[in-house]
Write a protein that holds these residues in place. Structure first.
Motif, PDB file in Angstrom:
ATOM      1  N   CYS A   1      -3.084  -3.355   6.746  1.00  0.00           N
ATOM      2  CA  CYS A   1      -3.521  -3.685   5.386  1.00  0.00           C
ATOM      3  C   CYS A   1      -3.363  -2.456   4.484  1.00  0.00           C
ATOM      4  CB  CYS A   1      -4.983  -4.139   5.420  1.00  0.00           C
ATOM      5  SG  CYS A   1      -5.582  -4.768   3.856  1.00  0.00           S
ATOM      6  N   GLU A   2      -2.697  -2.629   3.345  1.00  0.00           N
ATOM      7  CA  GLU A   2      -2.382  -1.492   2.474  1.00  0.00           C
ATOM      8  C   GLU A   2      -3.556  -0.982   1.649  1.00  0.00           C
ATOM      9  OE1 GLU A   2      -0.595  -4.298   2.630  1.00  0.00           O
ATOM     10  OE2 GLU A   2       1.509  -3.950   2.205  1.00  0.00           O
ATOM     11  N   GLU A   3      -4.425  -1.904   1.194  1.00  0.00           N
ATOM     12  CA  GLU A   3      -5.509  -1.530   0.296  1.00  0.00           C
ATOM     13  C   GLU A   3      -6.773  -2.266   0.678  1.00  0.00           C
ATOM     14  OE1 GLU A   3      -4.604  -1.900  -3.896  1.00  0.00           O
ATOM     15  OE2 GLU A   3      -2.495  -1.456  -3.519  1.00  0.00           O
TER      16      GLU A   3
ATOM     17  N   THR B   1      -6.848  -0.900   8.577  1.00  0.00           N
ATOM     18  CA  THR B   1      -5.749   0.070   8.532  1.00  0.00           C
ATOM     19  C   THR B   1      -4.821  -0.133   9.727  1.00  0.00           C
ATOM     20  OG1 THR B   1      -7.100   1.680   7.349  1.00  0.00           O
ATOM     21  CG2 THR B   1      -5.172   2.531   8.514  1.00  0.00           C
ATOM     22  N   ASN B   2      -5.399  -0.282  10.905  1.00  0.00           N
ATOM     23  CA  ASN B   2      -4.598  -0.485  12.113  1.00  0.00           C
ATOM     24  C   ASN B   2      -3.836  -1.804  12.080  1.00  0.00           C
ATOM     25  OD1 ASN B   2      -5.383   1.963  13.204  1.00  0.00           O
ATOM     26  ND2 ASN B   2      -7.105   1.101  14.328  1.00  0.00           N
TER      27      ASN B   2
ATOM     28  N   ALA C   1     -12.856  -0.722   7.887  1.00  0.00           N
ATOM     29  CA  ALA C   1     -11.721  -0.062   7.236  1.00  0.00           C
ATOM     30  C   ALA C   1     -10.687   0.384   8.259  1.00  0.00           C
ATOM     31  CB  ALA C   1     -12.212   1.125   6.402  1.00  0.00           C
TER      32      ALA C   1
END
Length: 197
Positions: A185-187, A181-182, A177
């Motif tokens: 990726c939005e979701e 995130t880094n 995750a």
């Protein structure tokens, strides 16, 4: 036999005349649940998978719209997912159906992105808002410089450049995750957040 995964029985159903009935049942059950949540003030959007077999149904979009109307739901509360391989199996039918769906205000997503045979030229024609990176690329994402990371980072960048919102499937660890995130990726979805319910 216990629980049987949809990955096992849906491909069989899609080869029979039951594909329409199963999709209709799923659509009705999902929209009933969304209506119940909406009535309780829970503001969620809901994604529903549509199979390649459903692309031949001339009234599919009308049935989806009628389902929304009967339950007083807004089109933007619904997201319809079609796998990349289903789109490429019947590209002309898929493109026409996706254009009609998008025109109604329903969000359209490409599921299992990266596993199909689509060309970039075709992808940019699709009136979709979301691409969902297949779990096969995400599940073993444990380092920032491995081959899985390079592919995922490239897919995220490509999705953004084509104007898509990007969702990663199969996220099972906090490390994966964080890497996603880094990478922008939005979701994400996967066992890290919840088991199938």
């Amino acid at each position: 036999m216990g629980e049987i995964s949809p990955a096992e029985f849906i491909p069989l159903v899609e080869q029979t005349s039951l594909a329409r009935a199963v999709t209709q049942w799923v659509l009705d059950a999902a929209l009933d649940q969304l209506s119940s949540w909406t009535a309780r003030g829970v503001g969620l959007n809901l994604s529903i998978n549509v199979s390649a077999a459903n692309l031949a149904e001339a009234d599919l979009i009308q049935r989806i719209q009628l389902g929304l109307l009967k339950r007083q739901l807004r089109p933007e509360q619904l997201e319809i997912e079609l796998t990349e391989s289903a789109i490429m199996d019947q590209p002309d039918q898929a493109l026409e159906m996706l254009r009609e769906l998008a025109a109604t205000g329903i969000c359209v997503a490409i599921d299992d992105f990266g596993t199909g045979q689509s060309s970039l030229a075709y992808l940019q024609k699709l009136p979709t808002q979301v691409v969902k990176i297949d779990q096969t690329f995400v599940r073993d994402l444990i380092q920032n410089h491995g081959p899985d990371f390079v592919l995922v980072e490239t897919m995220i960048g490509l999705g953004h450049k084509l104007g898509y919102r990007v969702v990663a499937e199969g996220v099972e660890t906090p490390e994966a995750a964080a890497i996603l995130t880094n990478a922008g990726c939005e979701e994400a979805q996967g066992f890290l957040f919840a088991r199938p319910m």
